[in-house]
Design a protein around this motif. Structure first.
Motif: not given
Length: 451
Positions: A386-390, A413-417, A381-383, A445-451
């Motif tokens: 774009a277009g990701a599956v959750h 968030a880090s790669g661990f999970r 919810d914090e961001g 890194a140029g990845v589009s983010i939806d806030d």
């Protein structure tokens, strides 16, 4: 008065040895007692009392085993229904520990019968051991007791926090059990805390909220998912946890390993996540041996399922055992070390790619490739990309069908999970790529983010 802090970073918790130079009180001990006994020996003190602030939801207590081992009095809330002998105490009781005066304070909220302990001596300010009540900058979450409405406990938590500080001078120190990365903590503070009551009054959400109603709204709205294994902790603690056995698990040879994988048991590879991604025994699950290891294995594994541990070294197996007993997974059914060339002899091996966010924009242009976000709902919810599956990682095993066909670029968030999720998907035959990078790097890194 001296306070020795015994950290358990894998759970975000602390235990305490409080002493006057001769007699000692232990507050909220973990099950691996050697750390506490070593601290007492180093201080040259005798443990005469052990105090629990509450029936813990995030770990199995070592209090009963410690009390029996050293012959100490074991203080627990009188209102709790416990299946073992203990010293029942209530708010207002006074307990003498050598030259220390321990005042019992009823502080419901984190649990219904939660207690805090204010320890005083003739020199210096008092110390407050607040368990899951008043944390540093925050308070303990109030949604872990199913039989009591969260709103009721949250209001109790508000009043408990205010009660604690009303009894203490500004230079008194607060020593909570939770709140150092623990899922038992809740709303964030408005600033940094130095652990004194005076600072807590300025930064803790219990005192910066405009009103009790505002506090309740802030705390409840900020509650996120917590580990599924929590459901088993309070019953285990009420029944009386037994001493642990940290002796090496039974060795497992490659043939037996194959049988366990075939039976669908959890065979968990403890190696670093990129090492697992690059090469592992088919059918194993990768959960890197890091601070969150036991939390996430306990969260995901069907409770009671046999677990076999794989690692490069015996020391890594031993550390994993130590972490697991704290969450009630007492004995692995077996273990093997030496790396996949040793325990994987004769097995099929496999791997998948591990990338960073800088490689993602080009990869998602390819057909049937998508980003899979396995963070919690509040993080999404914090961001998010774009277009990701959750699909939150803790829901993944029951929601495999919600993961589209094609190649999944898995991130957290880090790669661990993400590494755990990628290994579970790969074990199920899915095409995966691990994004082993911090989410905070995605936008740069140029990845589009939806806030």
């Amino acid at each position: 008065m001296e306070v020795v802090i015994i950290e358990t970073p894998s759970l975000g918790d602390r235990s305490y040895l409080v002493h006057d130079g001769a007699a000692a009180l232990v507050v909220d001990p973990q099950r691996d007692l050697d750390r506490i006994l070593d601290a007492a020996e180093a201080a040259g003190v005798e443990i005469t009392h052990i105090a629990e602030t509450h029936l813990h939801n995030d770990y199995v207590s070592g209090g009963l085993a410690l009390a029996r081992r050293v012959g100490a009095r074991y203080l627990h809330a009188a209102a709790e229904d416990l299946a073992f002998d203990h010293d029942p105490v209530v708010g207002g009781d006074i307990v003498e520990v050598g030259d220390l005066r321990v005042e019992v304070l009823a502080t419901p909220g984190h649990t219904l019968h939660h207690l805090s302990y204010i320890v005083r001596d003739e020199d210096g300010p008092p110390a407050a051991f607040t368990g899951g009540s008043l944390l540093l900058g925050s308070v303990g979450r109030t949604d872990l007791v199913d039989a009591v409405p969260t709103d009721e406990l949250t209001r109790a938590q508000f009043h408990s926090a205010h009660r604690i500080v009303s009894l203490l001078p500004d230079d008194a120190c607060v020593y909570p059990t939770h709140g150092f990365g623990s899922f038992c903590s809740s709303a964030k503070s408005t600033g940094e805390s130095d652990g004194t009551v005076g600072t807590e009054k300025k930064v803790n959400v219990a005192f910066t909220a405009a009103s009790e109603d505002d506090f309740v709204e802030q705390l409840i709205s900020g509650l996120s998912a917590h580990p599924a294994y929590y459901a088993h902790m309070a019953p285990l603690n009420a029944a009386g946890p037994q001493p642990i056995d940290l002796s090496p698990p039974a060795p497992v040879d490659p043939a037996e390993l194959a049988r366990r994988i075939h039976r669908g048991e959890w065979v968990v590879d403890l190696r670093q996540r990129r090492a697992f991604a690059g090469d592992h025994v088919v059918g194993t699950i990768g959960i890197e041996l890091a601070d969150p290891f036991a939390t996430y294995l306990g969260w995901l594994i069907p409770w009671g399922t046999a677990v076999t541990l794989l690692a490069d070294t015996e020391d890594e197996i031993a550390e994993a055992q130590r972490q697991l007993v704290r969450v009630g997974i007492d004995r692995p059914s077996g273990a093997a070390d030496g790396g996949p060339d040793a325990y994987g002899e004769g097995h099929d091996r496999a791997g998948y790619a591990a990338v960073e966010f800088g490689q993602v924009p080009k990869m998602v242009e390819e057909d049937d490739t998508f980003v899979l976000d396995v963070r919690r709902e509040d993080e999404w919810d914090e961001g998010h990309i774009a277009g990701a599956v959750h699909v939150p990682m803790h829901e993944l095993l029951s929601r495999f069908d919600d993961v589209p066909a094609g190649r999944a670029l898995v991130h957290c968030a880090s790669g661990f999970r993400a590494s755990i999720a990628a290994s579970l998907l790969h074990r199920a035959g899915r095409d995966v790529v691990l994004i082993d990078d911090a989410y905070d790097n995605a936008a740069d890194a140029g990845v589009s983010i939806d806030d």
